[in-house]
Each structure stands twice: as structure tokens, then as C-alpha cells.
Design a protein around this motif. Structure first.
Motif, PDB file in Angstrom:
ATOM      1  N   GLU A 153       0.845  -1.183   0.000  1.00 38.60           N
ATOM      2  CA  GLU A 153       0.000   0.000   0.000  1.00 38.60           C
ATOM      3  C   GLU A 153       0.887   1.242   0.000  1.00 38.60           C
ATOM      4  O   GLU A 153       1.915   1.295   0.667  1.00 38.60           O
ATOM      5  CB  GLU A 153      -0.976   0.015   1.179  1.00 38.60           C
ATOM      6  N   TYR A 176      -4.678   6.638  -3.337  1.00 37.51           N
ATOM      7  CA  TYR A 176      -4.272   5.590  -2.393  1.00 37.51           C
ATOM      8  C   TYR A 176      -4.347   4.254  -3.108  1.00 37.51           C
ATOM      9  O   TYR A 176      -5.388   3.886  -3.657  1.00 37.51           O
ATOM     10  CB  TYR A 176      -5.184   5.582  -1.165  1.00 37.51           C
ATOM     11  N   ARG A 178      -3.711   0.075  -3.071  1.00 33.59           N
ATOM     12  CA  ARG A 178      -3.518  -1.188  -2.351  1.00 33.59           C
ATOM     13  C   ARG A 178      -3.369  -2.271  -3.407  1.00 33.59           C
ATOM     14  O   ARG A 178      -4.307  -2.541  -4.168  1.00 33.59           O
ATOM     15  CB  ARG A 178      -4.713  -1.476  -1.434  1.00 33.59           C
ATOM     16  N   THR A 221      -8.935   6.035  -4.939  1.00 35.24           N
ATOM     17  CA  THR A 221      -8.304   4.790  -4.496  1.00 35.24           C
ATOM     18  C   THR A 221      -8.186   3.832  -5.679  1.00 35.24           C
ATOM     19  O   THR A 221      -8.979   3.872  -6.626  1.00 35.24           O
ATOM     20  CB  THR A 221      -9.116   4.083  -3.392  1.00 35.24           C
ATOM     21  N   LYS A 223      -7.670  -0.241  -5.486  1.00 33.58           N
ATOM     22  CA  LYS A 223      -7.485  -1.409  -4.625  1.00 33.58           C
ATOM     23  C   LYS A 223      -7.404  -2.676  -5.475  1.00 33.58           C
ATOM     24  O   LYS A 223      -7.911  -2.720  -6.585  1.00 33.58           O
ATOM     25  CB  LYS A 223      -8.618  -1.496  -3.604  1.00 33.58           C
TER      26      LYS A 223
END
Length: 232
Positions: A153, A176, A178, A221, A223
Motif C-alpha cells: 500500500e 491511495y 492497495r 483509491t 485497490k
């Protein structure tokens, strides 16, 4: 000798054949087509907005510097919880200088506060159409924490030095990430391509720095993403 079946039996036989054929197609066909990632740029993350008018365009560079200095000293005093006598003298001096130019200091300070608030609001706007989109974006890795085993991450930022040597970019210019695997990030700002489904999620992340930590606002994000070495 060929038997002559009634027309209804031929019709039913044909329907049965079609059903079997369709069933075989569903069994043998792939369940979903492989997705192709849409390559986007950092400008793609910026929503279309009207340019913000500069309310201080009529001030000289020196007057604007004096105004920003007054704001700075007031903020510093507010953080310390006490007013420094030296800061007070400096604020009085700067205020007198602006008033000598027939400027309303209180109005300027109020406008300055509103202007910063509007900039912060615009910086938090995102492109909602990107939500759920399968995208590919190039940027620089800024690990939230370092590990000898690699990281899964991190923050993806548009330029080297973001969040550390200079103030952080706007929230709509930070992603962000991940990943579904670990990557080595021995050095700051490793260039990578990141591929995954974009999410719209206003949040903050604690970034550990050499001299402490900072809370970074984030607008997007990615992810379960895949990170690869950057190549043109």
C-alpha cells in the motif's frame, strides 16, 4: 425407408436442437471478456470547473506578502496558544503599512480566509465518472511505511518531492493504492504503472516522515491493483 413424421414433431425437434446448441455455447464461451484498462493521466482526475478569480490581483507583491505574513503570525500564535510580543509588533507594523495604502485589512483577511476555503473545496472535487472504471495510471510511489519485505500500500503522486519537500498535492491529485502483491520500494518516488479499478473515496492516510508524520487528504483509491515498473 424414410419415415414421414408429422410437421409438429419436426418443429419440436428443431426447437430442441436450438436449445442444446445455445446451452453448449454458454458452457464453452468465457464467462467474461478480458477487460482492457483505459490509460489516463493526472489531468483526467481533475473535474471541469470555472477558473477561480484572484481577489488580490489589485494588490502589489509587497502588499500580498504583508497580508500573508499577518495570516502566518496569527496562525502561529493560535497554535502556540499565546501571543508573542514580537509577533504582535510585526502584525501592528504590517497592518499599518496596508492601511496607509487605504486598504481595509479586516476585509482583506476575511476574503483571504474565504479564498483559501474555496481552493480547498475545489481541491477535493473528483471526477465521479471514473468510479469503478478499469484504468492504468503512471506516477511515483510514496510508501506509507517501509518494509524489507516490500510494500502493498502506498500513495501514488504525480511528481517527485510531493508531500515531503513541498506541500502535498490537492486531494484529487493523490491516489491511495492497495496492490494484490508486494513491490520493493527502497527509494522514494519509484516510477510505476498502476492498473486497477478506480474508486471515489475521500479519506486521509498517515504518512510517516523522517521528522514525524502527516495526515494526507486523498480523493481516489485503486485497490487490488497491479503495480509494474514504469516504461514509456
Amino acid at each position: 425407408m424414410k419415415k414421414n413424421y408429422p410437421a409438429i414433431y419436426e418443429y419440436l425437434f428443431m426447437i430442441k436442437t436450438i436449445i442444446i446448441t445455445i446451452s453448449l455455447l454458454f458452457i464453452t464461451a468465457p464467462t467474461s471478456a478480458e477487460e482492457t484498462a483505459q490509460v489516463i493521466t493526472w489531468d483526467s482526475l481533475l473535474p471541469s470547473t470555472q477558473p477561480l478569480e484572484d481577489p488580490f490581483k489589485d494588490l502589489t507583491d509587497e502588499q500580498l506578502y504583508d497580508l500573508e505574513s499577518i495570516v502566518y503570525f496569527r496562525e502561529m500564535d493560535g497554535q502556540r496558544g499565546a501571543i508573542s510580543s514580537d509577533d504582535t509588533k510585526e502584525v501592528i507594523k504590517l497592518t499599518a503599512s496596508l492601511k496607509s495604502a487605504n486598504l481595509d485589512v479586516d476585509e482583506l483577511l476575511s476574503t483571504y480566509t474565504e479564498y483559501l476555503a474555496e481552493i480547498e473545496r475545489l481541491n477535493g472535487l473528483v471526477v465521479n465518472e471514473l468510479n469503478g472504471r478499469f484504468v492504468r495510471l503512471a506516477g511515483y510511489v510514496l510508501p506509507l511505511e517501509f518494509s524489507d519485505k516490500g510494500v502493498d500500500e502506498f500513495l501514488l503522486v504525480p511528481y517527485v518531492g510531493a508531500c515531503i519537500h513541498v506541500p502535498p498535492p490537492p486531494a484529487n491529485q493523490i491516489v491511495y493504492v492497495r496492490t494484490n502483491h508486494t513491490i520493493m520500494a527502497d527509494d522514494l518516488y519509484r516510477p510505476v504503472w498502476v492498473t486497477g479499478h478506480m474508486g471515489i473515496e475521500a479519506s486521509t492516510r498517515d504518512l510517516t516522515l523522517v521528522d514525524g508524520s502527516d495526515n494526507i487528504p486523498i480523493g481516489y483509491t485503486l485497490k487490488r491493483a497491479v503495480a509494474e515498473n514504469y516504461e514509456e
